[in-house]
Design a protein around this motif. Sequence first.
Motif, PDB file in Angstrom:
ATOM      1  N   SER A  42       0.828  -1.218   0.000  1.00 20.02           N
ATOM      2  CA  SER A  42       0.000   0.000   0.000  1.00 20.02           C
ATOM      3  C   SER A  42       0.855   1.257   0.000  1.00 20.02           C
ATOM      4  O   SER A  42       0.447   2.289  -0.534  1.00 20.02           O
ATOM      5  N   ALA A  43       2.030   1.203   0.633  1.00 13.89           N
ATOM      6  CA  ALA A  43       2.853   2.409   0.779  1.00 13.89           C
ATOM      7  C   ALA A  43       4.299   2.015   1.054  1.00 13.89           C
ATOM      8  O   ALA A  43       4.555   1.053   1.783  1.00 13.89           O
ATOM      9  N   GLY A  74       1.482  -2.979   3.889  1.00 12.28           N
ATOM     10  CA  GLY A  74       0.550  -3.552   2.919  1.00 12.28           C
ATOM     11  C   GLY A  74      -0.432  -4.496   3.562  1.00 12.28           C
ATOM     12  O   GLY A  74      -0.566  -4.549   4.794  1.00 12.28           O
ATOM     13  N   THR A 106       9.388  -1.353  -3.523  1.00 18.76           N
ATOM     14  CA  THR A 106       8.573  -0.560  -4.449  1.00 18.76           C
ATOM     15  C   THR A 106       8.042  -1.459  -5.566  1.00 18.76           C
ATOM     16  O   THR A 106       8.403  -1.348  -6.741  1.00 18.76           O
ATOM     17  N   GLU A 108       4.257  -3.952  -6.524  1.00 19.36           N
ATOM     18  CA  GLU A 108       2.852  -4.120  -6.119  1.00 19.36           C
ATOM     19  C   GLU A 108       2.686  -5.240  -5.087  1.00 19.36           C
ATOM     20  O   GLU A 108       1.865  -5.130  -4.173  1.00 19.36           O
ATOM     21  N   VAL A 127      -0.014   5.058   4.805  1.00 19.79           N
ATOM     22  CA  VAL A 127       0.948   6.064   4.341  1.00 19.79           C
ATOM     23  C   VAL A 127       1.646   6.700   5.545  1.00 19.79           C
ATOM     24  O   VAL A 127       2.883   6.859   5.568  1.00 19.79           O
ATOM     25  N   GLU A 304       3.128  12.476  -0.505  1.00 21.80           N
ATOM     26  CA  GLU A 304       2.688  11.202  -1.081  1.00 21.80           C
ATOM     27  C   GLU A 304       2.791  11.268  -2.593  1.00 21.80           C
ATOM     28  O   GLU A 304       2.210  12.162  -3.220  1.00 21.80           O
ATOM     29  N   SER A 306       3.598   8.647  -6.401  1.00 25.94           N
ATOM     30  CA  SER A 306       3.374   7.293  -6.892  1.00 25.94           C
ATOM     31  C   SER A 306       4.712   6.592  -7.154  1.00 25.94           C
ATOM     32  O   SER A 306       5.769   7.235  -7.206  1.00 25.94           O
ATOM     33  N   VAL A 330       3.151   5.381  -3.377  1.00 26.48           N
ATOM     34  CA  VAL A 330       2.030   4.433  -3.384  1.00 26.48           C
ATOM     35  C   VAL A 330       1.951   3.789  -4.768  1.00 26.48           C
ATOM     36  O   VAL A 330       2.361   4.398  -5.768  1.00 26.48           O
TER      37      VAL A 330
END
Length: 336
Positions: A42-43, A74, A106, A108, A127, A304, A306, A330
């Motif tokens: 998630s972050a 996550g 980093t 998914e 986050v 924050e 991506s 994220v």
Amino acid sequence: MTAGRGTVRAAGIERRGAAADIHPLELPHPRCGPGQVLLRVSAVAVNHVDTFVRSGTYPTELAFPVAVGRDAVGVIEAVGDRVDGFAVGQQAWTNSLGFAGRPGATAEVVAVDVERTYPLPAGVDPVAAAAALHPCATAALAVDRHGALERGETVYVAGGAGQVGSAALVVAAARGARVLASAAAADAGYCRGLGAWTVLDYRDGELAARLREAAPGGIDVQIDTSGHNDLETAVELAAPRGRIVVLSGPASAPVLPAGKLYMRDASVRGFAISNATVDELARAARTVNTMLAGRQWEPRHVLERSFADASWAHAQLEAGNVRGARIVLVPPKTAG
Ligand SMILES: NC(=O)c1ccc[n+]([C@@H]2O[C@H](COP(=O)([O-])OP(=O)(O)OC[C@H]3O[C@@H](n4cnc5c(N)ncnc54)[C@H](OP(=O)(O)O)[C@@H]3O)[C@@H](O)[C@H]2O)c1
């Protein structure tokens, strides 16, 4: 960027190099081995140490291509054999990725050894947690493990308004220590609010004399987060059996007054969180989770972005452009 079947989207490198060498990667979807969990990320935090690993300043085994980053929060997507205490759907975190041959954060989805996975306390934003993990874990190791701070002792945190420094003030105050800090004058109130009894301006030319006044019996634990590592002054200020914790300033070459050091049984203890054992990390994780659950410390600003901004984030950190802030990446939105 769209993931193909059986792959996950990531940001990483194919060799050690510059921030500009970080680019989008499509990595095979990880397998969940025995003793592992699969974390749907998630972050991910961006730390100074991630730039050291990427550039090679911190030498460590990397299995290229590799995603950058060590700290991920996550949701557990799968649980391997011989894993107890974690369930699919649970939120969790790790701070052990992207070095020593392990996959980077980093991405998914990432496979994480369960002994390096910790539950995220209920109600904590992923986050915010990702932003806090590294400073809090480093502070816990500096204060508890390497500083061996005890109730009633005096601790001095140089750089008390920085990320690690401010988290260290909170940990030290929670241990019942008498907490001194140095910071820019404008940050004095911030440091006091976190538990510092006395805050001195680090630009004051009389800083050492003021510290001596504040701690006439000497300082038991000194933690310099600024990387200046003035060990001559630190040894002068040390209490008998004082511990001087060195954790930053990889290029600094301080002078160590060996005679004064040994004659007061003082010691200088360096550490890098990357070398922490699984047990040390687990103990630090308990402190981190207490801090997260109680909202005892969080960064003043979180940027924050991506995964696609990973290269930018490393460049910003290296240029010193993120004073007082933490960058958290994220994952890209999933189509449909
Ligand atoms: N060993 C480890 O395991 C480990 C783990 C994490 C981080 N680190 C290292 O720890 C260091 C700190 O990280 P961070 O994220 O906390 O950085 P940071 O937020 O930039 O904190 C550094 C602090 O030092 C202050 N400072 C600057 N000059 C100073 C001086 N002469 N005397 C006292 N303080 C001064 C800065 O104040 P201003 O903002 O006013 O300039 C800032 O508040 C970095 O070098 C990082 O690589 C090491």
